[in-house]
Every structure is written in structure tokens, then in C-alpha cells.
Design a protein around this motif. Structure first.
Motif, PDB file in Angstrom:
ATOM      1  N   PRO A   3      -3.241  24.765  58.588  1.00 13.01           N
ATOM      2  CA  PRO A   3      -4.333  24.979  57.621  1.00 13.01           C
ATOM      3  C   PRO A   3      -5.493  25.817  58.146  1.00 13.01           C
ATOM      4  N   LEU A   4      -5.586  26.000  59.462  1.00 14.60           N
ATOM      5  CA  LEU A   4      -6.648  26.852  60.015  1.00 14.60           C
ATOM      6  C   LEU A   4      -6.545  28.282  59.496  1.00 14.60           C
ATOM      7  N   LEU A   5      -5.322  28.701  59.132  1.00 20.09           N
ATOM      8  CA  LEU A   5      -5.129  30.065  58.661  1.00 20.09           C
ATOM      9  C   LEU A   5      -5.795  30.327  57.318  1.00 20.09           C
ATOM     10  N   SER A   6      -6.104  29.256  56.591  1.00 19.43           N
ATOM     11  CA  SER A   6      -6.759  29.445  55.289  1.00 19.43           C
ATOM     12  C   SER A   6      -8.203  29.924  55.452  1.00 19.43           C
ATOM     13  N   ILE A   7      -8.776  29.705  56.632  1.00 17.45           N
ATOM     14  CA  ILE A   7     -10.192  30.061  56.837  1.00 17.45           C
ATOM     15  C   ILE A   7     -10.418  31.564  56.734  1.00 17.45           C
ATOM     16  N   PRO A   8      -9.682  32.398  57.496  1.00 18.19           N
ATOM     17  CA  PRO A   8      -9.890  33.846  57.319  1.00 18.19           C
ATOM     18  C   PRO A   8      -9.496  34.339  55.934  1.00 18.19           C
ATOM     19  N   VAL A  15      -5.505  33.343  65.271  1.00 20.13           N
ATOM     20  CA  VAL A  15      -5.887  34.226  64.162  1.00 20.13           C
ATOM     21  C   VAL A  15      -7.317  33.945  63.678  1.00 20.13           C
ATOM     22  N   PRO A  16      -7.694  32.665  63.400  1.00 25.10           N
ATOM     23  CA  PRO A  16      -9.092  32.420  63.018  1.00 25.10           C
ATOM     24  C   PRO A  16     -10.081  32.806  64.126  1.00 25.10           C
ATOM     25  N   SER A  34     -18.855  26.137  58.577  1.00 24.81           N
ATOM     26  CA  SER A  34     -18.629  25.206  57.462  1.00 24.81           C
ATOM     27  C   SER A  34     -17.144  24.931  57.222  1.00 24.81           C
ATOM     28  N   PRO A  35     -16.277  25.971  57.098  1.00 26.82           N
ATOM     29  CA  PRO A  35     -14.855  25.679  56.904  1.00 26.82           C
ATOM     30  C   PRO A  35     -14.202  24.988  58.098  1.00 26.82           C
ATOM     31  N   LEU A  36     -14.695  25.269  59.303  1.00 31.01           N
ATOM     32  CA  LEU A  36     -14.148  24.586  60.481  1.00 31.01           C
ATOM     33  C   LEU A  36     -14.503  23.101  60.463  1.00 31.01           C
ATOM     34  N   MET A  37     -15.714  22.802  60.063  1.00 30.69           N
ATOM     35  CA  MET A  37     -16.113  21.396  59.945  1.00 30.69           C
ATOM     36  C   MET A  37     -15.339  20.702  58.817  1.00 30.69           C
ATOM     37  N   ASP A  38     -15.091  21.443  57.740  1.00 30.96           N
ATOM     38  CA  ASP A  38     -14.302  20.886  56.637  1.00 30.96           C
ATOM     39  C   ASP A  38     -12.883  20.599  57.088  1.00 30.96           C
ATOM     40  N   PHE A  39     -12.334  21.503  57.913  1.00 27.58           N
ATOM     41  CA  PHE A  39     -10.998  21.292  58.485  1.00 27.58           C
ATOM     42  C   PHE A  39     -10.968  20.027  59.331  1.00 27.58           C
ATOM     43  N   ARG A  40     -12.001  19.850  60.150  1.00 24.83           N
ATOM     44  CA  ARG A  40     -12.066  18.681  61.026  1.00 24.83           C
ATOM     45  C   ARG A  40     -12.300  17.387  60.257  1.00 24.83           C
ATOM     46  N   ASP A  41     -13.189  17.430  59.278  1.00 26.34           N
ATOM     47  CA  ASP A  41     -13.627  16.203  58.606  1.00 26.34           C
ATOM     48  C   ASP A  41     -12.790  15.827  57.392  1.00 26.34           C
TER      49      ASP A  41
END
Length: 443
Positions: free
Chosen positions: A90-95, A273-274, A289-296
Motif C-alpha cells: 500500500p505504500l505505492l499508493s502514496i506517490p 519507490v515512495p 500525512s499519507p505516511l502517518m495514515d499508512f501507519r495508523d
């Protein structure tokens, strides 16, 4: 706290893959068991009890085989790459989100809302591109774009299942492809053309069948020509296509030169990639923000998947070499020597029966991939892998307990049986027949 536990487990697994230290493997397995138990309290009732039953059965079977703690550890460690893939992809959704690709897709689909055939092609084509990278998140994102359009239930059920199921056949970012290629020792470079070819063919078949269906069930909409896309949106869509192909191409290049496991390569790509996007754009503030959303949010929501993937993987590993598995293997081998078509149909029916009662594809297909020997069956490992992945794709669409079917049923407002069997039964039957014919030709 659970997020750090799961992400720490993934990080240690990747370290263990390269250093190969035995004591570190036991630590990783221990962390995975803690993550499994933690997910049990948060998972939905059905995956919780199914996962507990499959994990318990797998441990008991492995213990009875006389392998003890080492065998159980090996079984859990074997499925850990897929858990890491599930957590990190799901980290790939960030970029993708920050680059504006999703807005361009939304504009495209809204422009086609009064032209059902083109809209269907747009939905399935978009899922063909996004699903390989974003998994089920791609369906959720598209449904958000299309909520205001209020698609007919049948159209939602058809387009989402057809578009998404294509990715199950070829994407290395999917557990299906990673698991089958890993167990059958097939390189992604050797498989990609076959998987991609069958995936594109299934996309064409799905669109042709929808065109015929729409003629008999015309959707009452004013025939409004689609407004031309602005150049900036066209460029964004072209960049999205280029991004997906560069991503897959990079995986192929790395595999070719390093010979690392494709699952490990995909996990590393999901992290790199991110990071590369943040470095090149120098826009780390927007990424916070998206990284924190990924974590939380994203990682803690993996409870059901961790329960099902880990327990199904343990059960599949434990079944290998048992009298029941050997009996099934002998029966399928006998069929294969009589007729490949009978063998393929038997494999499909076996997996469909198991998955239709709620057992995850990882247990059914994983057990077959570990148990069956292509040489003894008289087929190539690529042919067997393609058959198992075709079966995985069809069973995912049909089973009312699969994550895809459950999500699409909720969006379409239909039952799981209506979504899978009624809305897509003809398409899946034709795909099965075409797929078996192609695989038998490949040999």
C-alpha cells in the motif's frame, strides 16, 4: 503499537533474507505469531474463527508429522513474504495520490458516464492498471469516484470483478502470483508474457460479453458524447501507464541481475519507490500525512488478512506429504496422464469447492503448488503455474467469502452468489475454457 510490530516484523524478515541467520528467523517467526494473536482480537468473527481453526489444524498436522517446533517455524516463515507484501505494497499508493493520477482517472470516468460500453471499458482498463499495484484499494478508490454516477448493480458487479481479477493472473504485487511462482520455482521473467497475455485476453472477453449484455439490457441514459479530456489529464493518464510499466520492468531487471525472490524485490520496491518520489520531488511535507495514515490506519486494518493468510499458509505447508495430500496428488496425476483437460477441470473444481465454503485460496492453491510435481504430471512448470493462477482468479471472483467478492457485493448491493455466479458466471466459464485450451497448447 501493532503497526510497529507488523512493520518491524517485515523489516526483520527482509534483513533475514539477506543475512540468513537462524536465530533471527526464530525472532521473526515469534513476532509473526504475536501479530497473529493480536489480529485475532481485532478481526471480524468469520476470518477470526476460520483463521484459528486453520492455524490450529496446521500446527497439529505438522506436529504429528514429527517435525516439531522446527516444522511449525518453517511453515510460518514460508508464508511471511506474503504478509510483508500485503503490509508494504500500500505504500505505492502514496506517490500515485500525490502525483494527481487519481484525479485524472476520475475526470475520465465522469466524462464517460453516459456511454455504458466506454465507461465499462474505462473501469476495467483502469483496474487493469491500478489493481496490480494497489490491490483491493483500487476497487475502493474507483467506487468513490463513481458513487455519484450510481452505476446499476449488475454493471458494478461485472466491471469490478472483471477488471480486478485480471491482475490476479500476472501482477507480482499480488499474493497469488508471488506464491505460485515461488512454490513452483518459476522466474517472473519466464512467466510474465503468458500471464499478461491471458490477462489481456480475459479483459477483451469481459468487454465483449458486456457489450452483448448491454444490448439486451440497455441502460437508460441520455446518449451524450464524451467531452474531450484536457491535455493535462491526458498527460497524467499517460504518466500512469508509464509508471506501471516502469515499475514492473524494474522488478524484471532486478530479478534478472540479482536472482532474488520476486516477493522480496516487490517488498523492496514498495519501500524504495515512495522514498525515491520524496527525494526527487523534495516534497516530504506532503508525504508526512499519507505516511502517518499508512501507519495508523492501513497497517492496523490488516487483521482479517493476517489471520487468513498466515493460517492458510500454515495449513497448506502442513498438508504437504500427508496421506490425504498424496492421495489427491496421485488422483490428479492419473487424470493428467489420461487427459490434460480432465486434470485442469479437476483442479478447478477442487479449489472452487474448497474456497466456496470459506477456505482461502492460499491454502488450496498453495497446497497443490507444493504437492504437485510438473514433471510427474507431464506438463511444464509454467503451464501448471498458469493453471493454478487461472483457478485462483476464477475462485476469487466466485467465492462469496473472498475479499474481492465481499467488497464488490457491498458496493453493488447484491449477495455474494449474485455478484459472482449470476453476474459473472458466463464470463468466468468462458475464461476457464479458453484458459484451459491455451494452457494445454503451451504444454
Amino acid at each position: 503499537m501493532r503497526s510497529y510490530l507488523i512493520l518491524g516484523m517485515c523489516a526483520l524478515f527482509l534483513v533475514q533474507y539477506f543475512v540468513e541467520v537462524k536465530w533471527l528467523e526464530f525472532i521473526v517467526v515469534g513476532l509473526s505469531l504475536v501479530a497473529f494473536l493480536g489480529s485475532a482480537f481485532k478481526a471480524n468473527r468469520f476470518p477470526r474463527w476460520l483463521g484459528i481453526i486453520m492455524m490450529t489444524a496446521g500446527i497439529i498436522i505438522e506436529w504429528q508429522k514429527g517435525t516439531g517446533v522446527q516444522g511449525i517455524s518453517d511453515g510460518i516463515f514460508l508464508i511471511l513474504p506474503l504478509i510483508c507484501l500485503l503490509a508494504l505494497a500500500p505504500l505505492l499508493s502514496i506517490p500515485l495520490r500525490l502525483s494527481g493520477f487519481f484525479h485524472a482517472i476520475e475526470v475520465l470516468l465522469r466524462n464517460l458516464k453516459h456511454q455504458p460500453k466506454k465507461l465499462y471499458a474505462g473501469i476495467t482498463g483502469t483496474l487493469f492498471l491500478l489493481a496490480p499495484v494497489l490491490n483491493l484499494g483500487s476497487v475502493r478508490i474507483l467506487n468513490e469516484f463513481l458513487e455519484e454516477i450510481k452505476l446499476p448493480s449488475a454493471m458494478s458487479a461485472k466491471s469490478y470483478l472483471v477488471g480486478f481479477s485480471t491482475a490476479i493472473l500476472w501482477s507480482p504485487y499480488f499474493a497469488s502470483v508471488s506464491l505460485v511462482l515461488h512454490y513452483l520455482n518459476i522466474s517472473f521473467k519466464k512467466y510474465i508474457l503468458f500471464g499478461m497475455g491471458l490477462s489481456l485476453l480475459s479483459l477483451v472477453v469481459g468487454n465483449l460479453l458486456f457489450a452483448l449484455w448491454e444490448k439486451r439490457h440497455p441502460l437508460i441514459e441520455p446518449l451524450t458524447p464524451a467531452a474531450p479530456l484536457e491535455k493535462q489529464h491526458q498527460k497524467q493518464l499517460m504518466k500512469l501507464v508509464l509508471f506501471v510499466f516502469l515499475l514492473m520492468g524494474s522488478c524484471l531487471v532486478v530479478e534478472n541481475y540479482t536472482h532474488w525472490s520476486m516477493i522480496v524485490i516487490v517488498c523492496l520496491m514498495s519501500i524504495l519507490v515512495p522514498a525515491l518520489y520524496g527525494t526527487v520531488t523534495n516534497d516530504w511535507k506532503r508525504m508526512v500525512s499519507p505516511l502517518m495514515d499508512f501507519r495508523d490506519r492501513t497497517v492496523p486494518m490488516l487483521n482479517n488478512e493476517i489471520m487468513l493468510f498466515m493460517s492458510a499458509g500454515m495449513l497448506a505447508f502442513a498438508m504437504k506429504g500427508t496421506s490425504a495430500a498424496n492421495g489427491v496428488s496421485r488422483f490428479l496425476s492419473l487424470l493428467a496422464h489420461q487427459s490434460f483437460i480432465l486434470f485442469a477441470l479437476a483442479v478447478m473444481m477442487l479449489v472452487l469447492c474448497v474456497t466456496y465454503i470459506g477456505i482461502h485460496q492460499i491454502a488450496a492453491v498453495g497446497a497443490l503448488a507444493m504437492q504437485l510435481n510438473p514433471a510427474e504430471l507431464g506438463v511444464s512448470n509454467v503451464s501448471l503455474g498458469l493453471l493454478l493462477l487461472l483457478t485462483w482468479s476464477i475462485s476469487t471472483a466466485l467465492s462469496p467469502f473472498s475479499g474481492l467478492n465481499l467488497m464488490v457485493s457491498r458496493f453493488a448491493g447484491l449477495s455474494g452468489v449474485q455478484t459472482g455466479l449470476r453476474a459473472n458466471g458466463l464470463y468466468l466459464s468462458i475464461l476457464a475454457l479458453i484458459g484451459i485450451a491455451i494452457i494445454s497448447f503451451i504444454g
